[in-house]
Design an enzyme around this catalytic site. Structure first.
Site, PDB file in Angstrom:
ATOM      1  N   ARG A  53       0.864  -1.178   0.000  1.00 28.65           N
ATOM      2  CA  ARG A  53       0.000   0.000   0.000  1.00 28.65           C
ATOM      3  C   ARG A  53       0.900   1.226   0.000  1.00 28.65           C
ATOM      4  O   ARG A  53       1.933   1.244   0.671  1.00 28.65           O
ATOM      5  CB  ARG A  53      -0.882   0.030   1.237  1.00 28.65           C
ATOM      6  N   ASP A  55       0.606   5.609   0.402  1.00 30.67           N
ATOM      7  CA  ASP A  55      -0.311   6.676   0.770  1.00 30.67           C
ATOM      8  C   ASP A  55      -0.562   7.618  -0.404  1.00 30.67           C
ATOM      9  O   ASP A  55       0.188   7.642  -1.386  1.00 30.67           O
ATOM     10  CB  ASP A  55       0.275   7.497   1.933  1.00 30.67           C
ATOM     11  N   ARG A 200       7.927   7.708   6.989  1.00 28.43           N
ATOM     12  CA  ARG A 200       7.658   9.150   7.119  1.00 28.43           C
ATOM     13  C   ARG A 200       7.880   9.626   8.558  1.00 28.43           C
ATOM     14  O   ARG A 200       8.340  10.758   8.781  1.00 28.43           O
ATOM     15  CB  ARG A 200       6.243   9.461   6.644  1.00 28.43           C
TER      16      ARG A 200
END
Length: 247
Positions: A53, A55, A200
């Site tokens: 996945r 973002d 992040r």
């Protein structure tokens, strides 16, 4: 009935216009687009399995997905056909037959992410969605002193966004370093797997170290605490790239 083939596809994409890779019901994701194109090429509904996945706004220099089809279209025609139908911000780099048990996500043994920071006083309009603009001085030496403490097998719950909390938050990071080439500072993180927003948050924590809000040795305490509140901010998504995928 034709035999089912398992196809492994490598793509790259600029994530600015997409709500990540994973298929969305009410917004456009990369998966929506590639499935639509493959369905046209094979004249049948296609569902792909993505390796990760990503973002909204995150990019990929290398991304893999796999899918099953009974169509006989050769891999070279999949590359040519997809690239003729895909928008300019998604490119098919490679395509090959894979073993029946191959799965782009579950067969993956590791990933490498990079995070690009434009480190100069004035922003660059040509990089606004491809690198995070940080106008203050950056000390890559002190950031690396902190980054090396992230390497190893740890419980990374402190570096996990609230939406991604899992029972097992132990991951192994094999590389974490900070480098500079002219105005671009790049954080590279490689490991066997990553929690939600983990890279992040690592970047945001290294920026806190750069600013003196944290010391390199604080990384040990943050990891041990399993407390997200002690780590740095979650860095903006548009500096992040899935850079390599390992099988």
């Amino acid at each position: 009935m034709a035999d089912k083939r398992n196809i492994k596809v490598k793509i790259a994409y600029r994530g600015t216009a997409y709500h990540g890779f994973q298929r969305q019901e009410n917004s456009v994701a990369v998966q929506n687009v590639v499935e639509g194109v493959l369905s046209r090429l094979t004249a049948a509904p296609v569902s792909v399995n993505g390796c990760s996945r990503t973002d909204t706004g995150v990019h990929a220099n290398e991304y893999y997905f796999s899918f099953n089809t009974e169509h006989s279209i050769p891999c070279e025609n999949i590359i040519r056909g997809m690239n003729s139908l895909l928008p300019d911000d998604i490119s098919v780099l490679d395509c090959e037959e894979a073993p029946a048990d191959f799965h782009a996500r579950y067969s993956c043994t590791g990933k490498e992410y990079i995070y690009k920071i434009l480190n100069r006083k004035v922003r660059d309009p040509f990089l606004y969605d491809l690198a995070f603009h940080y106008p203050y001085p950056m000390d890559t030496d002190i950031m690396n002193a902190a980054a090396e403490r992230i390497v190893g097998t740890h419980d990374f719950l402190s570096f996990c966004g609230a939406l991604g909390i899992k029972e097992n938050s132990v991951r192994t990071v094999t590389k974490c370093d900070v480098s500079r080439e002219r105005d671009i500072v790049t954080v590279t993180v490689r490991g066997d797997g990553f929690l939600y927003n983990m890279v992040r948050i690592i970047v945001g924590t290294l920026i806190y170290v750069n600013e003196g809000r944290l010391k390199p040795e604080d990384i040990d305490r943050i990891i041990a605490s399993r407390d997200r509140n002690l780590a740095g901010v979650t860095a903006k998504p548009y500096g992040l790239y899935l850079n390599k995928v390992f099988y």
